[in-house]
Enzyme design. Structure first.
Site, PDB file in Angstrom:
ATOM      1  N   ARG A 158      -4.922   6.246  -7.767  1.00 46.63           N
ATOM      2  CA  ARG A 158      -4.639   7.684  -7.708  1.00 46.63           C
ATOM      3  C   ARG A 158      -4.523   8.280  -9.106  1.00 46.63           C
ATOM      4  NH1 ARG A 158       0.537   7.733  -4.011  1.00 46.63           N
ATOM      5  NH2 ARG A 158       0.343  10.012  -4.289  1.00 46.63           N
ATOM      6  N   LEU A 160       0.869  -1.175   0.000  1.00 45.03           N
ATOM      7  CA  LEU A 160       0.000   0.000   0.000  1.00 45.03           C
ATOM      8  C   LEU A 160       0.906   1.225   0.000  1.00 45.03           C
ATOM      9  CD1 LEU A 160      -2.672  -0.923   2.728  1.00 45.03           C
ATOM     10  CD2 LEU A 160      -2.964  -1.032   0.244  1.00 45.03           C
ATOM     11  N   ASP A 161       0.490   2.294  -0.680  1.00 46.89           N
ATOM     12  CA  ASP A 161       1.270   3.521  -0.644  1.00 46.89           C
ATOM     13  C   ASP A 161       1.408   4.013   0.794  1.00 46.89           C
ATOM     14  OD1 ASP A 161       1.407   3.412  -3.386  1.00 46.89           O
ATOM     15  OD2 ASP A 161      -0.188   4.891  -3.717  1.00 46.89           O
ATOM     16  N   THR A 162       2.449   4.770   1.049  1.00 47.47           N
ATOM     17  CA  THR A 162       2.723   5.256   2.410  1.00 47.47           C
ATOM     18  C   THR A 162       1.519   5.949   3.019  1.00 47.47           C
ATOM     19  OG1 THR A 162       5.087   5.510   1.964  1.00 47.47           O
ATOM     20  CG2 THR A 162       4.185   6.801   3.781  1.00 47.47           C
TER      21      THR A 162
END
Length: 220
Positions: A162, A60-62
């Protein structure tokens, strides 16, 4: 002094072969090049009685919170990896898109490729020669010019949701400094994860929306 929460306090599901945690926003899965805190550097917090720490099976992205799957055994790892590769794992995300979306649902079929510039660094952009990327979406609520959307990516490209949100709706996700509208936390959350297992019940886990989503929690 603020006490750092243990990852073991964020477990949503656990059995002999798997753990799912609710990853907090701001914590990267892999240790950054410059060093610092990460999920990988804290795997000992998820041993839960086992000799060896578990292995994260995806990323998962930060700044994305929510469901993150780990394999607890060497035998479980290839089975989970195969499920991701064969796209039998169902991943659901909730996000606030900074646009008033008129349609109720749709499919974003838009190949993505990595694009770099010296000024802005790298990001994923629409590119007909890029890797195929497919995302189903469903409108949940509209409020004050923004829309709560449920995304279900069928592929697992970097920054897929995104980048797709920005390209499909003209404006990206609220709080997304790269693809969306900066200001405040990024309102993107891995809300549900369904992992099929042969001979066992599916892992089907939901992570509640973080408090910073505010009133959007009522519509989720």
């Amino acid at each position: 002094m603020r006490v750092r929460a243990m990852l073991s306090d964020r477990i949503l599901f656990i059995d002999a072969e798997a753990i799912v945690i609710d990853k907090p926003a701001g914590l990267p899965v892999d240790t950054p090049r410059r060093g610092g805190d990460s999920v990988v550097s804290r795997l000992d917090e998820l041993r839960c009685g086992f000799r060896r720490p578990p292995t994260p099976m995806h990323r998962l992205d930060t700044d994305t919170s929510g469901c993150l799957l780990f394999a607890r055994t060497a035998k479980a790892r290839p089975r989970f990896q195969q499920a991701f590769e064969e796209r039998t794992v169902e991943k659901y995300y909730l996000a606030v898109v900074a646009a008033d979306i008129a349609d109720e649902s749709g499919v974003i079929d838009m190949p993505l490729a990595k694009h770099s510039t010296a000024e802005a660094g790298w990001k994923m952009i629409s590119d007909p020669h890029g890797s195929n990327a497919l995302t189903h979406w469903r409108r949940l609520a509209v409020r004050d010019g923004s829309t709560l959307v449920e995304f279900r990516p069928l592929t697992g490209r970097t920054h897929q949701i995104r980048a797709h949100a920005r390209e499909a709706f003209g404006r990206g996700i609220a709080g997304d400094r790269v693809y969306g509208v900066p200001g405040g936390p990024m309102l993107l959350h891995a809300s549900r994860l369904v992992v099929p297992r042969e001979g066992k019940p599916d892992i089907d886990v939901t992570a509640p929306l973080p408090d910073y989503f505010g009133e959007w929690s009522d519509a989720a």
